[in-house]
Design an enzyme around this catalytic site. Structure first.
Site, short mmCIF file in Angstrom:
data_model
loop_
_atom_site.label_atom_id
_atom_site.label_comp_id
_atom_site.label_asym_id
_atom_site.label_seq_id
_atom_site.Cartn_x
_atom_site.Cartn_y
_atom_site.Cartn_z
N GLY A 144 0.26 5.53 0.94
CA GLY A 144 -0.66 6.55 1.46
C GLY A 144 0.05 7.86 1.70
O GLY A 144 1.21 8.05 1.33
N LYS A 181 4.68 0.25 8.18
CA LYS A 181 4.37 1.53 7.55
C LYS A 181 5.58 2.45 7.71
O LYS A 181 5.93 2.86 8.81
CB LYS A 181 3.12 2.15 8.16
CG LYS A 181 2.69 3.44 7.46
CD LYS A 181 1.24 3.79 7.72
CE LYS A 181 0.99 4.30 9.11
NZ LYS A 181 -0.37 4.85 9.25
N LYS A 237 4.84 4.46 2.52
CA LYS A 237 4.55 3.15 1.96
C LYS A 237 4.35 2.12 3.06
O LYS A 237 4.90 2.23 4.15
CB LYS A 237 5.68 2.70 1.03
CG LYS A 237 5.84 3.57 -0.22
CD LYS A 237 6.94 3.04 -1.12
CE LYS A 237 7.04 3.86 -2.40
NZ LYS A 237 8.12 3.33 -3.30
N VAL A 238 3.57 1.08 2.73
CA VAL A 238 3.31 0.00 3.67
C VAL A 238 3.80 -1.31 3.04
O VAL A 238 3.47 -1.62 1.89
CB VAL A 238 1.80 -0.11 4.00
CG1 VAL A 238 1.58 -1.20 5.06
CG2 VAL A 238 1.27 1.22 4.50
N GLY A 285 0.81 -1.21 0.00
CA GLY A 285 0.00 0.00 0.00
C GLY A 285 0.84 1.26 0.00
O GLY A 285 2.01 1.25 0.41
N ASP A 303 -10.67 9.98 10.52
CA ASP A 303 -10.39 9.56 9.15
C ASP A 303 -11.04 8.20 8.87
O ASP A 303 -10.40 7.28 8.35
CB ASP A 303 -8.87 9.49 8.92
CG ASP A 303 -8.52 9.58 7.43
OD1 ASP A 303 -9.39 9.96 6.63
OD2 ASP A 303 -7.37 9.26 7.08
#
Length: 777
Positions: free
Chosen positions: A454, A473, A458-459, A452, A569
């Site tokens: 965001g 993360k 990055k993850v 992922g 969120d």
């Protein structure tokens, strides 16, 4: 509340019947209408008197739903309840959602008197009340004990409170399918290691024999479903299947195990061990030796245990000492709290040390404690000095300080988390990891392990040396939001633990790196299962259960501590799914502590994700828990419709999901926006309840929105309305799970930090960056 029966007498100096406002809850069912739309408010000590025709055990069920109308806010009530000589509740404050309290008393007089006593400057209330006689065989007069082993006598003289009533096999049994109108909830949320089990159902195999348990003990839908340790996953495993339950410490508990062999064959014999916490309850349990016919014959076992300090009861079944393969089965479970020495079932009434024997023990304990304190302090001083030399050698930074656990004092992240430089997870949280260990676990942040991208960075998927899978993360060093969110997320995650919140395993803040390590979620984000990928479609039941799990996590954030925690969120990309599709809320980098008790909101700059923001928060910059409720309402429609929140590629009237869905909801034609994969698969009543709940979440003003507790209650009701008709075939479900596990490492679009749209066009290129927009201070 219906309490004007001629056989029931209410005596009180001041009481009033109040009605729920029409906006508080829909009235589309008899359950809502007759149980929770009215309440009896009691402003003084009040007594309900019931004539008892048959002496013996009776159930008392108290229903509370703290709604708000123009005259009363029932969530502000505070009161105590007693029956006969037993205290049932003390200074009880029902906060949100429906609450059902169930008690069992042996009534030996001609009348049962229930007494409600408001606390000072408060009042009591009640929505509904049930009292009815129980079969004599339901509660035994005695039962065996463990810790230490023995026999508990005179159980009939005690009052009991139902702490848990669970049906194994991942199926809920409604009161309509029980001769005594009991609700048996699904065991799925209590399982600790659901990857070790299979859920089985074979109701037709249940065979009640004369002399054995009757349907009053448990219905066929309980004995006909089970959760089974499956040796096919790992024939050499020594692990047990374990369920965990929250309880009040200091009480004794009657634990009833329900067994029924609906799985064995002539080739495989079912033999296993049963445990409560670390205590062995039954060794090499062989149901064929306990029932007249081994297959399909119900059997139950009662055990009494005492919890001194623990707030958890762990129930386990697993490998026997004489059988070659790991095995075990459980069909149902009931946990009942027993009154303490003061005749109370309330945790506030636990007795203190008052006897002379207790005082002697206290004095001796203090003397010994002082001696050992001196020794421990000397040892700690030695270890601290040694620790500082070691940390200086490995280059750990100890300069960053900030408050932890909500306390006022500051402490280093080092003192909070570090236990050396081990690169294994051990307790699975609270470790400060060396950067070299994280490099090793992610193959030096290999792009092949990227799961992922965001706003924070990055993850990656990582594997520690003890084979623990983790999500790593890694913050972008130039990120403007990174540093504050990094510390906020660690601080928030260190404060709470919950089944439906992603857990913190560790962090790293050396060499200008800001890295957070979480538990790994096999099935990625909810968003990826809704649209924009080729993952298998989720059923309506799965989607409802994901909604319920997410709501539970948010409800815990809002109510689990002295001051609410506002996520800020909430979106489908921040709801992650484990290997069993259990939902967990993630990404707390924007979270904010809620308002003080004398305030209505927190004034703060707007942050969040485009499409999910509470319009009231956006315009007034006033943040409350209801801002999360609004965002959750958006997620609900996202789940129902299976499309992004904003999709500029669609016709103009469909670009904004909320506007489009709300238009059809208000017309009473919500079925027109349902995900095509779910057409004709949602029962109308379930869809109606779901749509009404989402609509209330999206009210323009926060004061008109429900609490997360109310949302949770309505979602659970929508699940009940859907029923059990869409259960997957077991083999098909296992096949799907296996398939998803193989591909789960490949999800990349829409991970932890992503927004909702996979089709954002150039029209929004000035408003969003990398599929996410955050409003900065």
């Amino acid at each position: 509340m219906a309490d004007n029966s001629s056989s029931t007498i209410l005596s009180t100096p001041n009481h009033i019947l109040v009605n729920m406002s029409s906006s508080s809850i829909s009235s589309n069912s008899d359950l809502d209408l007759y149980l929770y739309q009215t309440a009896r408010v009691l402003n003084g000590t009040s007594h309900y008197t019931f004539p008892i025709k048959k002496h013996g055990r009776h159930w008392i069920r108290l229903h509370f739903f703290p709604f708000v109308n123009e005259n009363y806010n029932l969530s502000t009530a505070k009161f105590s309840v007693s029956a006969q000589n037993f205290t049932l509740l003390r200074d009880f404050q029902p906060q949100s959602g429906s609450v059902v309290k169930e008690y069992s008393l042996n009534i030996t007089s001609d009348n049962l008197v229930l007494t409600f006593i408001p606390s000072a400057f408060s009042f009591a209330f009640l929505n509904a009340l049930e009292v009815f006689s129980l079969p004599d065989e339901l509660i035994p007069g005695s039962a065996k004990t463990i810790d230490p082993p023995g026999e508990y006598q005179n159980l009939w003289s005690q009052a009991l409170e139902t702490a848990a009533r669970v049906n194994m096999g991942n199926q809920t049994v409604s009161p309509l399918n029980d001769t005594l109108w009991r609700l048996w909830v699904s065991d799925e949320t209590y399982l600790k290691h659901s990857n070790l089990v299979t859920f089985v159902s074979n109701i037709s195999a249940v065979n009640y024999k004369s002399g054995g348990p009757t349907q009053d003990i448990a219905p066929p839908s309980v004995y006909g479903t089970a959760t089974k340790l499956d040796s096919r996953y790992n024939p050499d495993t020594t692990a047990n299947v374990t369920w965990s339950f929250d309880v009040d410490p200091g009480f004794e508990y009657l634990v009833r195990f329900h067994f029924c062999d609906i799985v064995s064959t002539s080739q495989l014999k079912l033999v296993f061990n049963v445990y409560i916490n670390s205590w062995l309850v039954a060794e090499n349990l062989d149901l064929s030796n306990l029932t007249s016919t081994s297959f399909g014959a119900p059997y139950f076992m009662d055990v009494i245990t005492r919890l001194s300090n623990s707030r958890i009861i762990n129930i386990s079944v697993g490998r026997s000492t004489i059988y070659a393969y790991p095995d075990g089965i459980l069909n149902g479970l009931e946990i009942m709290k027993i009154t303490n020495s003061r005749g109370s079932l309330d945790a506030m009434d636990q007795p203190s040390i008052s006897s002379s024997k207790g005082k002697v023990r206290l004095i001796v304990g203090l003397a010994v404690g002082v001696f050992f304190t001196v020794v421990v302090l000397a040892l700690v001083l030695f270890l601290v000095c040694r620790r500082r030399r070691r940390l200086a050698y490995v280059g750990h930074s100890t300069k960053d300080h900030f408050p932890m656990n909500g306390g006022g004092s500051s402490q280093t992240m080092e003192s909070k988390f570090s236990h050396g430089i081990a690169v294994v997870s051990c307790s699975k949280f609270g470790y400060r990891f060396p950067f070299v260990a994280i490099q090793e676990s992610t193959n030096n942040f290999s792009e092949s392990l990227l799961i992922g991208v965001g706003g924070f960075g990055k993850v990656y998927k990582g594997v520690l040396r003890d084979d623990t899978k983790v999500a790593v993360k890694r913050g972008v060093s130039q990120s403007q939001q990174g540093l504050a969110e990094f510390y906020t997320e660690i601080e928030m995650l260190s404060q709470f633990r919950h089944r439906h919140l992603v857990s913190l395993i560790g962090y790293c803040d050396e060499k200008n790196e800001r890295i957070i390590i979480y538990e790994y979620m096999e099935n990625g984000t909810l968003k990826n299962h809704l649209y924009g990928s080729n993952l298998p479609t989720l059923s309506w039941r799965q989607k409802l259960e994901i909604c319920i799990g997410s709501a539970r996590g948010l409800h815990y954030l809002h109510t689990g501590s002295a001051k609410a925690i506002i996520h800020r969120d909430v979106k489908s990309a921040n709801i992650l799914l484990d290997e069993n599709f259990m939902a967990k809320v993630a990404d707390f980098g924007l979270s904010k502590t809620g308002p003080e008790i004398d305030q209505t909101h927190v004034s703060t700059a707007v942050k969040g994700s485009f499409g999910y923001l509470d319009p009231e928060y956006l315009t007034r910059q006033q943040l409350t828990e209801k801002s999360d409720v609004y965002s959750f309402g958006v997620v609900m429609f996202e789940i129902l419709c299976g499309r992004p929140v904003i999709d500029p590629s669609l016709p103009r009237e469909m670009v904004n999901l909320v506007e489009w869905a709300m238009k059809w909801q208000k017309r009473g034609e919500l079925e027109k926006v349902v995900d095509p994969c779910l057409v004709d698969k949602i029962k109308p009543d379930s869809l109606k309840k779901f749509g009404e709940t989402a609509e209330k979440c999206l009210a323009a003003h926060g004061v008109d929105r429900p609490t997360m507790g109310d949302v949770l209650w309505n979602l659970e009701y929508a699940l009940q309305l859907q029923g059990d008709d869409e259960r997957h075939n077991l083999n098909e479900e296992l096949s799907n799970h296996s398939e998803i596990t193989v591909s789960s490492t490949q999800f990349s679009v829409g991970s932890m930090g992503d927004l909702a749209g996979v089709s954002m066009s150039k029209v929004f290129s000035k408003m969003v960056r990398a599929d996410i927009m955050r409003f900065t201070d």
